[in-house]
Every structure is written in structure tokens, then in C-alpha cells.
Design a protein around this motif. Structure first.
Motif, PDB file in Angstrom:
ATOM      1  N   ALA A 189      23.012 -48.138  23.193  1.00 32.71           N
ATOM      2  CA  ALA A 189      23.945 -47.392  22.252  1.00 32.71           C
ATOM      3  C   ALA A 189      23.367 -47.277  20.826  1.00 32.71           C
ATOM      4  CB  ALA A 189      25.494 -48.189  22.242  1.00 32.71           C
ATOM      5  N   PRO A 233      20.903 -40.471  21.223  1.00 31.28           N
ATOM      6  CA  PRO A 233      21.869 -40.534  22.270  1.00 31.28           C
ATOM      7  C   PRO A 233      22.478 -39.061  22.441  1.00 31.28           C
ATOM      8  CG  PRO A 233      22.865 -41.347  20.315  1.00 31.28           C
ATOM      9  CD  PRO A 233      21.274 -40.891  19.847  1.00 31.28           C
ATOM     10  N   THR A 261      25.490 -38.140  24.255  1.00 28.87           N
ATOM     11  CA  THR A 261      26.568 -38.727  24.909  1.00 28.87           C
ATOM     12  C   THR A 261      27.777 -38.079  24.712  1.00 28.87           C
ATOM     13  OG1 THR A 261      26.938 -40.441  23.297  1.00 28.87           O
ATOM     14  CG2 THR A 261      25.718 -41.140  25.178  1.00 28.87           C
ATOM     15  N   LEU A 262      29.018 -38.411  25.113  1.00 25.50           N
ATOM     16  CA  LEU A 262      30.428 -37.599  25.034  1.00 25.50           C
ATOM     17  C   LEU A 262      30.492 -37.735  23.571  1.00 25.50           C
ATOM     18  CD1 LEU A 262      32.720 -36.449  25.960  1.00 25.50           C
ATOM     19  CD2 LEU A 262      33.775 -38.818  26.179  1.00 25.50           C
ATOM     20  N   ALA A 294      20.162 -42.445  25.305  1.00 26.00           N
ATOM     21  CA  ALA A 294      21.195 -42.684  25.914  1.00 26.00           C
ATOM     22  C   ALA A 294      21.691 -41.377  26.693  1.00 26.00           C
ATOM     23  CB  ALA A 294      22.527 -43.287  25.377  1.00 26.00           C
ATOM     24  N   LEU A 295      22.236 -41.504  27.651  1.00 26.20           N
ATOM     25  CA  LEU A 295      22.696 -39.999  28.287  1.00 26.20           C
ATOM     26  C   LEU A 295      23.812 -40.662  29.368  1.00 26.20           C
ATOM     27  CD1 LEU A 295      21.985 -37.029  29.000  1.00 26.20           C
ATOM     28  CD2 LEU A 295      20.563 -37.846  30.928  1.00 26.20           C
ATOM     29  N   ASP A 296      24.979 -39.817  29.200  1.00 22.91           N
ATOM     30  CA  ASP A 296      26.129 -40.062  29.988  1.00 22.91           C
ATOM     31  C   ASP A 296      26.418 -38.620  31.031  1.00 22.91           C
ATOM     32  OD1 ASP A 296      27.281 -38.504  28.106  1.00 22.91           O
ATOM     33  OD2 ASP A 296      28.767 -40.138  27.521  1.00 22.91           O
ATOM     34  N   THR A 297      27.418 -38.507  31.650  1.00 13.43           N
ATOM     35  CA  THR A 297      28.091 -37.383  32.418  1.00 13.43           C
ATOM     36  C   THR A 297      27.985 -36.260  31.433  1.00 13.43           C
ATOM     37  OG1 THR A 297      30.187 -38.022  32.397  1.00 13.43           O
ATOM     38  CG2 THR A 297      28.696 -38.563  34.131  1.00 13.43           C
ATOM     39  N   TRP A 299      25.847 -32.805  31.596  1.00 10.53           N
ATOM     40  CA  TRP A 299      26.575 -31.649  31.686  1.00 10.53           C
ATOM     41  C   TRP A 299      26.100 -30.693  30.559  1.00 10.53           C
ATOM     42  CZ3 TRP A 299      29.575 -29.271  27.774  1.00 10.53           C
ATOM     43  CH2 TRP A 299      30.192 -28.067  28.290  1.00 10.53           C
ATOM     44  N   GLN A 352      17.925 -41.168  34.623  1.00 19.04           N
ATOM     45  CA  GLN A 352      18.227 -39.974  33.993  1.00 19.04           C
ATOM     46  C   GLN A 352      18.236 -38.821  34.800  1.00 19.04           C
ATOM     47  OE1 GLN A 352      15.890 -39.704  30.267  1.00 19.04           O
ATOM     48  NE2 GLN A 352      17.480 -41.217  29.244  1.00 19.04           N
ATOM     49  N   LEU A 400      20.998 -38.689  37.579  1.00 21.18           N
ATOM     50  CA  LEU A 400      22.388 -38.334  36.779  1.00 21.18           C
ATOM     51  C   LEU A 400      22.389 -36.756  36.590  1.00 21.18           C
ATOM     52  CD1 LEU A 400      24.948 -38.957  35.651  1.00 21.18           C
ATOM     53  CD2 LEU A 400      24.083 -39.424  33.390  1.00 21.18           C
TER      54      LEU A 400
END
Length: 380
Positions: A2, A25, A27-28, A57-60, A64, A89, A92
């Protein structure tokens, strides 16, 4: 992994092509800001690929964003053309890419040939469906005749109690509505006939009009239509509800033939009571016509009877009664067939009940027209 620092986006040149480089990052919490930064970069949408080697860092949500911003993107089920992505990554991004909805394609403009093809295709499918439906009705008729023959050969298998019950339900309970309908039809015929025939001084011929119309056509036809509305729907609802509750499967398990138990008593009851109902309708219609002729034209009941006996041949009454067994078979077969087509839901039961009534009435009217042509050709 993070990191509170915002991500960075810039355009670089590699091997003569533009590359969108991302770092930090994705991220959202940073998607909105990163999207605005990328939109402000020149040539961001025309970059050959995206470099994510510096993404920490990579989230959904970030995946998207990368999937929707990737240049030259293929179908949604293909992963984006990325450089420097770790295996996690990349997995995902591929999962998110497969979950994206496919964009709606504009409907192609249809020419005359395409519309003609669709019309012919629809007409062909409807014709095949109608042929299959008629074949199923004929199969149901054959099944009834076969089981009736079995009952004649082996009388112990015949359900006499069920036959009496259905005769009561189909016949006796229908007498009031049939008699009232025919009485009113006779009244209307007498009144309208008197209005028209009075102009020519031929009021006495209203007796012929009433007698021929009721005995030959209207009495049995309207009786069959009323019985189709009452009985076809009742047969479909009863057999269909038994099929929904799997009672028919239970009957087969117990060694009982559903056709012998359910179809034969119902259709045979119609064959017995429909001619009787037709005679009731004829009598009520003649009484209604005689009363209105007496009121409107002064033709006494005795004169009405004498004129009818002298001028109206018995063949007119026989022609009407000849149609009754055919109408009974049509109504019974259609009602039982529709009941067996009910599926395991209440919506199907309602649809089949409505379809049975419409089909039975339509088939009765078509059969009456064919009978009329047939008897006219024979001169009866």
C-alpha cells in the motif's frame, strides 16, 4: 504494498511508438484522479501499449481502468496488451477483461431481401408448427378411439361412474345457459326478420327463417361454442392441474392408463350430451321465435306450428344433429390435448386453458363451414 502517494501517468517513446507508463498504486482510491490525468495526456488513447512495470498495487477497480483505457483493445474476453505486469496482475486483468460487458453492436440495415427472407422463414415455421399441431390432435383422436375400442372389448375397464359424472357436468349443468341463449336467439331472429319481411308483406315467411336458421345452423353451432367455452377449458384445467401435481405420472406408476381413465369418459360424455343439448337449443329457439312472432306479427303459436310442419323439411333438423358428434369430438380432443401440454407451472396452465378455448371455438366454426358446403353440394 500500500502506498498513499498518488499514481503517475506519462507518455514515453519506445521503438518509435508511444507508450503509456504508469507508476504507483492503481487502486480504487486513485482511479478517478488517474483517469483525469490520463485524459489530459496527449496521445494517451493512441499509445501502442501500457507499461505497468512501475505499478506498486493493483485492485479490480484499477484493472477495470486499464481494461477500458487500453489502446487498440480487442474483444472483452482478451487480456490487455500490457508490458511489465506481474503474473498476479496479468491474471487479475484477464479476469476483469472477461467480465466486461460486450458493447452493443448497431443492428444492420435490413434490405428487401432480408425482410422477405424473414417473412418466408416465419411463414414456414408457422406452417410446420400448424402441421405438427394437427398431427398431435389426430394422434389424440386415434388414442381415444383405440381406448374406446379396448373398453368395448373389455367392459370391466370402462369407467362408468366417471362417464355419468362428466355427463352431469358437461350436459345437465349446461342446459340453463344453452336454453336461455337459444331462446334469445329465436327472439332476435323473429324480431329482425319481422322488421325486414314486413316491408314486402311476407311476414309469414318469418316462420321459415326462424326454423331453418335454428334447426340447421344456429342451434347446434351456438351450443357447441358455449360447450367449447365451458368444457374445453374445464378439461384442460383438470388434466393440466393433474399433470402439474404429477398425478398422471403416479397413475402410470400404479399401472393405470391415463387415456383410459381421463380421456375416454370425458370425450364420450360430450358425444352423448351434445346432441341432446342441441335438441334443447332447437326447442328453446323455436319457442322464443314463436313468442316474438306472436307479439310482433300476430302469428299465433298454432299457426306457427302448422306453418313450420308444412314448409320446413325434417332434413334441416337432421343436418344440425349430424354435426353434433363431430363438434363433440373436436371439443373433447382439443381440451384433453391442451391439458397434456401443460408444463409444471401455473402460467402454462393459464396459457393452455385460453388456447384450448380459442382453438376449440375456431375449429368448431371451421367444421361448421365445411359441413355447410358438404350438405349444400349434396342438396340436403
Amino acid at each position: 504494498m500500500a502506498d498513499d502517494a498518488p499514481p503517475q501517468a506519462q507518455i514515453a517513446t519506445s521503438e518509435g511508438s508511444a507508450v503509456l507508463q504508469l507508476s504507483g498504486p492503481v487502486t480504487l482510491a486513485h482511479v478517478d484522479g488517474l483517469r483525469r490525468d490520463i485524459a489530459a495526456l496527449p496521445d494517451a488513447q493512441t499509445a501502442a501499449r501500457i507499461d505497468v512495470s512501475a505499478v506498486t498495487a493493483l485492485d479490480t477497480a484499477g484493472a477495470w481502468l486499464l481494461c477500458t483505457l487500453r489502446p487498440g483493445a480487442g474483444p472483452a474476453d482478451e487480456p490487455p496488451q500490457l508490458a511489465g505486469a506481474t503474473p498476479a496482475q496479468a491474471a487479475l486483468l484477464a479476469t476483469v477483461a472477461r467480465s466486461l460487458p460486450e458493447p452493443e453492436k448497431p443492428a444492420p440495415r435490413r434490405g428487401v431481401g432480408a425482410r422477405l427472407h424473414e417473412t418466408l422463414d416465419g411463414a414456414g415455421r408457422a406452417s410446420v408448427a400448424a402441421a405438427v399441431f394437427l398431427a398431435e390432435l389426430l394422434a389424440m383422436l386415434g388414442l381415444f378411439l383405440a381406448r374406446l375400442g379396448t373398453a368395448i372389448v373389455r367392459p370391466r375397464e370402462f369407467r362408468l361412474t366417471s362417464l355419468v359424472h362428466h355427463c352431469h357436468e358437461v350436459g345437465l349443468r349446461a342446459v340453463p345457459i344453452v336454453a336461455l341463449m337459444a331462446f334469445l336467439i329465436g327472439v332476435v331472429l323473429a324480431f329482425q326478420g319481422s322488421v325486414q319481411l314486413r316491408q314486402f308483406g311476407a311476414e309469414v315467411f318469418v316462420v321459415d327463417l326462424i326454423a331453418v336458421s335454428i334447426l340447421r345452423e344456429l342451434g347446434i353451432l351456438l351450443t357447441a361454442i358455449i360447450v367449447a367455452g365451458r368444457t374445453a377449458s374445464a378439461f384442460t384445467a383438470a388434466i393440466g392441474s393433474m399433470k402439474m401435481r404429477e398425478e398422471i405420472d403416479a397413475m402410470r406408476t400404479l399401472g393405470l392408463d391415463p387415456a383410459q381413465v381421463l380421456f375416454v369418459p370425458r370425450i364420450l360424455a360430450l358425444l352423448i350430451v351434445l346432441p341432446i343439448l342441441g335438441m334443447v337449443a332447437n326447442l328453446s329457439g323455436l319457442i322464443g321465435g314463436a313468442i316474438m312472432s306472436w307479439i310482433e306479427l300476430g302469428i299465433s303459436p298454432g299457426m306457427f306450428q302448422t306453418r313450420m310442419v308444412d314448409e320446413v323439411h325434417i332434413n334441416h333438423a337432421l343436418v344440425g344433429l349430424y354435426k353434433a358428434p363431430a363438434f363433440a369430438l373436436i371439443i373433447g380432443v382439443v381440451g384433453c390435448h391442451a391439458g397434456m401440454r401443460v408444463k409444471s407451472n401455473a402460467e402454462s396452465l393459464g396459457q393452455m386453458t385460453s388456447a384450448a378455448v380459442v382453438t376449440a371455438i375456431f375449429a368448431v366454426i371451421v367444421a361448421d363451414a365445411l359441413f355447410s358446403v358438404f350438405f349444400a353440394r349434396l342438396g340436403i
